[in-house]
Motif scaffolding. Structure first.
Motif, short mmCIF file in Angstrom:
data_model
loop_
_atom_site.label_atom_id
_atom_site.label_comp_id
_atom_site.label_asym_id
_atom_site.label_seq_id
_atom_site.Cartn_x
_atom_site.Cartn_y
_atom_site.Cartn_z
N TRP A 11 0.81 -1.21 0.00
CA TRP A 11 0.00 0.00 0.00
C TRP A 11 0.85 1.27 0.00
O TRP A 11 0.33 2.37 0.06
CB TRP A 11 -0.96 0.02 1.19
CG TRP A 11 -0.29 -0.07 2.53
CD1 TRP A 11 0.16 0.97 3.29
CD2 TRP A 11 0.02 -1.25 3.26
NE1 TRP A 11 0.73 0.51 4.45
CE2 TRP A 11 0.65 -0.87 4.46
CE3 TRP A 11 -0.18 -2.61 3.03
CZ2 TRP A 11 1.08 -1.78 5.41
CZ3 TRP A 11 0.25 -3.51 3.98
CH2 TRP A 11 0.87 -3.10 5.15
N ASP A 12 2.16 1.11 -0.12
CA ASP A 12 3.01 2.30 -0.13
C ASP A 12 2.88 3.04 -1.46
O ASP A 12 2.63 2.44 -2.49
CB ASP A 12 4.47 1.95 0.17
CG ASP A 12 5.01 0.83 -0.70
OD1 ASP A 12 4.31 -0.18 -0.86
OD2 ASP A 12 6.13 0.96 -1.23
N LYS A 57 -6.06 0.20 3.50
CA LYS A 57 -4.72 0.73 3.75
C LYS A 57 -4.24 1.56 2.56
O LYS A 57 -3.59 2.59 2.73
CB LYS A 57 -3.74 -0.41 4.03
CG LYS A 57 -3.93 -1.07 5.38
CD LYS A 57 -2.95 -2.21 5.56
CE LYS A 57 -3.16 -2.92 6.89
NZ LYS A 57 -2.24 -4.06 7.05
N ARG A 58 -4.55 1.11 1.36
CA ARG A 58 -4.17 1.86 0.16
C ARG A 58 -4.87 3.21 0.10
O ARG A 58 -4.24 4.23 -0.16
CB ARG A 58 -4.49 1.04 -1.10
CG ARG A 58 -3.55 -0.12 -1.28
CD ARG A 58 -3.91 -0.98 -2.47
NE ARG A 58 -2.88 -2.01 -2.64
CZ ARG A 58 -2.98 -3.02 -3.47
NH1 ARG A 58 -4.06 -3.17 -4.22
NH2 ARG A 58 -2.00 -3.90 -3.56
N SER A 61 -3.36 5.44 2.73
CA SER A 61 -2.01 5.94 2.43
C SER A 61 -2.07 7.12 1.47
O SER A 61 -1.29 8.07 1.60
CB SER A 61 -1.10 4.83 1.91
OG SER A 61 -1.37 4.48 0.59
N ASP A 64 -3.29 10.03 3.60
CA ASP A 64 -2.19 10.48 4.46
C ASP A 64 -1.18 11.33 3.69
O ASP A 64 -0.70 12.35 4.19
CB ASP A 64 -1.48 9.29 5.10
CG ASP A 64 -2.32 8.58 6.13
OD1 ASP A 64 -3.36 9.12 6.57
OD2 ASP A 64 -1.94 7.44 6.50
N TYR A 65 -0.89 10.94 2.47
CA TYR A 65 0.02 11.71 1.62
C TYR A 65 -0.52 13.13 1.41
O TYR A 65 0.20 14.11 1.55
CB TYR A 65 0.22 11.01 0.28
CG TYR A 65 1.18 11.71 -0.64
CD1 TYR A 65 2.50 11.30 -0.74
CD2 TYR A 65 0.78 12.81 -1.42
CE1 TYR A 65 3.40 11.96 -1.58
CE2 TYR A 65 1.67 13.46 -2.26
CZ TYR A 65 2.97 13.03 -2.33
OH TYR A 65 3.85 13.68 -3.15
#
Length: 114
Positions: A11-12, A57-58, A61, A64-65
């Motif tokens: 998910w990063d 989670k993806r 993320s 969050d970005y």
């Protein structure tokens, strides 16, 4: 705004996705009335339950970005859809090439006006 994609099981945020996310930041900075729904997906490999968690989670993320870049989290919604909206016929039990599976590992952005 184009979709962003992920490596299998991860998910990063990949370097190529940062360009798209920076476009989202600019659009949101220019128009404060915009909110964005961030919907993430997985391919069909793995269990439905695990894919649901992975997609959330993806989505998170990506949110969050955007928040780290100064976007108010109240203007963002993260939704994990798991393997429920595949873009092709690569469902459970179907043989598909990696490139076909990769098309389903995406995050989509839906722009809404207040």
């Amino acid at each position: 705004i184009e979709n962003i994609y992920y490596d299998y099981g991860k998910w990063d945020i990949l370097p190529g996705a940062e360009n798209t996310l920076e476009k989202v930041v600019k659009v949101m900075q220019l128009d404060q009335s915009i909110t964005i729904e961030v919907s993430a997906h997985t391919d069909s490999r793995g269990s439905a339950g695990e894919n649901q968690k992975l997609s959330q989670k993806r989505a998170q993320s990506a949110v969050d970005y955007l928040v780290k870049r100064g976007i108010d989290k109240k203007r963002l919604t993260s939704i994990g859809l798991g393997e429920t909206k595949l873009l092709n016929n690569c469902a459970d039990g179907t043989e598909c090439a990696e490139e076909e599976h990769a098309k389903n590992r995406r995050t989509e952005f839906k722009i809404n006006k207040k």
